[in-house]
Design an enzyme around this catalytic site. Structure first.
Site, PDB file in Angstrom:
ATOM      1  N   HIS A 110       4.343  62.598  36.154  1.00  0.00           N
ATOM      2  CA  HIS A 110       3.938  63.783  36.117  1.00  0.00           C
ATOM      3  C   HIS A 110       2.541  64.114  35.846  1.00  0.00           C
ATOM      4  CE1 HIS A 110       7.860  65.363  36.140  1.00  0.00           C
ATOM      5  NE2 HIS A 110       8.132  65.164  34.834  1.00  0.00           N
ATOM      6  N   HIS A 184       7.687  72.408  35.382  1.00  0.00           N
ATOM      7  CA  HIS A 184       8.348  72.080  34.489  1.00  0.00           C
ATOM      8  C   HIS A 184       9.240  72.679  33.463  1.00  0.00           C
ATOM      9  CE1 HIS A 184      10.026  68.392  32.445  1.00  0.00           C
ATOM     10  NE2 HIS A 184       9.834  67.926  33.180  1.00  0.00           N
ATOM     11  N   GLU A 319      13.190  71.124  39.090  1.00  0.00           N
ATOM     12  CA  GLU A 319      11.882  70.957  39.469  1.00  0.00           C
ATOM     13  C   GLU A 319      11.961  70.690  41.055  1.00  0.00           C
ATOM     14  OE1 GLU A 319      10.205  67.585  36.568  1.00  0.00           O
ATOM     15  OE2 GLU A 319      12.279  68.142  35.676  1.00  0.00           O
TER      16      GLU A 319
HETATM   17  C1  GLA Z   1      10.856  64.667  33.728  1.00  0.00           C
HETATM   18  C2  GLA Z   1      11.213  63.539  33.905  1.00  0.00           C
HETATM   19  C3  GLA Z   1      12.222  63.121  32.664  1.00  0.00           C
HETATM   20  C4  GLA Z   1      11.368  63.201  31.486  1.00  0.00           C
HETATM   21  C5  GLA Z   1      10.967  64.657  31.461  1.00  0.00           C
HETATM   22  C6  GLA Z   1      10.066  65.004  30.202  1.00  0.00           C
HETATM   23  O1  GLA Z   1      11.704  65.747  34.042  1.00  0.00           O
HETATM   24  O2  GLA Z   1      12.228  62.830  35.013  1.00  0.00           O
HETATM   25  O3  GLA Z   1      12.593  61.866  32.590  1.00  0.00           O
HETATM   26  O4  GLA Z   1      10.214  62.430  31.497  1.00  0.00           O
HETATM   27  O5  GLA Z   1      10.493  65.210  32.500  1.00  0.00           O
HETATM   28  O6  GLA Z   1      10.550  64.430  28.936  1.00  0.00           O
END
Ligand code: GLA
Length: 355
Positions: A110, A184, A319
């Protein structure tokens, strides 16, 4: 009485370096209300009606800016430069090795520790006849979190009268760089409890399985006959506890679905979620090729805010995105933006009710 649609601004707290943050409240005539801060472009609240017209806040978040600086599980965040994981936090681009911030085991997740979810955006509110919105802009400097090139990013949030929150992303660069922007936000359409009884439909015939550190294997198997087949609506909890290698690797659902598209790049439905008690429905639309469906497996009651404790599987993320680790996968659709090109991506969350 406030006229609708409406957008107003209030204080959201001071950052450790003294800069002030703001919170913008967007509302429409149906009573839908969305709060967005210029810190991280984060959505902090989304209030939508149930089938009796009762409003509930259906997203995870905090009451002020400071908790977002700590461990925050990317609540509501605008994610960039690259949503999802890049293996070993590195890739080769035009014959050069690019090394990114390592923030998820040995991987990059991210956009890095100080990705776009932790920068202060310049915010400009706007009002149109049937909608209100917030235009956010940020200049990500060359080398930020390891990424090459100065990236000029614009994100537009727009709340319409039809209970749709649209998000449009644009970016240009002066050197080649991967770009994969998303949001997110977590959703719990009941406003409380876990999400296992929510039903979900994802129009995807294939998905990208992951290894033990959640990096795609590169295969695109069919979902048919597996717990990943959501082409017909099914309760999230129906098969989540099965002894399936992919559910073990993801600790539940934490996978990219390859959306069945009318044509590549065309906007289409990516997911439809229904919560049977309240009747609330969320539909996600995108022109992206993939959708990460994450079932809140890392939530465990450690985090709380807005008078709630965020428990295990208490929210889901949907997402829209290009596939994880694309910079290392020549077979996946490219995420590389080059000088002279414009990155453009658009998504929307649409709320309604059903029986
Ligand atoms: C994303 C990732 C997950 C986790 C979340 C936050 O969706 O794919 O594995 O890291 O963010 O916790």
């Amino acid at each position: 009485m406030t006229a609708h649609p409406n957008i107003s601004k209030s204080a959201f707290g001071q950052l450790p370096d003294g800069r002030q943050t703001s919170l913008y409240t967007l509302s429409n005539a149906s009573g839908m209300l969305v709060k967005i801060t210029d810190f991280g472009g984060i959505i902090t609240q989304i209030h939508v009606p149930d089938r009796a017209g009762r409003l509930a806040d259906v997203t995870h978040g905090f009451d002020s800016v400071l908790p977002y600086l700590g461990e925050s599980e990317y609540f509501g965040a605008l994610i960039g430069r690259y949503g999802n994981r890049i293996a070993k936090a590195q890739f080769e681009l035009d014959g050069k090795l690019i090394e990114l911030n390592v923030n998820n085991g040995s991987n990059h997740l991210h956009g890095g520790e100080n990705g776009f979810h932790r920068v202060l955006w310049k915010a400009t509110p706007f009002t149109l006849a049937n909608s209100v919105g917030l235009k956010l802009s940020y200049l990500s400097p060359d080398g930020e979190q390891g990424y090459p090139g100065n990236l000029s990013v614009t994100v537009i949030y727009e709340l319409g009268g039809d209970n749709t929150l649209a998000i449009r992303f644009h970016a240009t660069t002066d050197r080649a760089t991967p770009v994969n922007l998303t949001n997110h936000a977590y959703f719990n359409l009941a406003g409380e409890g876990d999400i296992l009884a929510h039903t979900i439909m994802i129009p995807a015939s294939r998905y990208t399985p992951i290894d033990a550190v959640q990096i795609p294997t590169g295969l695109l198997p069919a979902v048919e006959g597996t717990p990943f087949d959501f082409r017909q609506p099914r309760a999230i909890g129906a098969r989540i506890a099965e002894d399936h290698e992919q559910l073990r690797n993801g600790f539940g659902y934490d996978h990219n679905f390859v959306l069945d598209k009318p044509a590549p790049g065309e906007r289409s439905l990516a997911a439809r979620v229904h919560e049977p008690v309240s009747g609330r429905v969320l539909e996600v639309f995108t022109d992206e090729p993939g959708l990460q469906f994450y079932s809140g497996n890392f939530l465990d009651g450690r985090l709380s805010g807005k008078g709630r404790v965020y428990g295990y599987r208490g929210g889901i993320c949907l997402e829209p995105q290009h596939f994880p680790d694309s910079p290392n996968r020549a077979g996946f659709p490219s995420t590389i933006l080059r000088p002279g090109q414009e990155y453009s991506s658009s998504m929307a969350y649409r709320f309604s009710v059903a029986r």
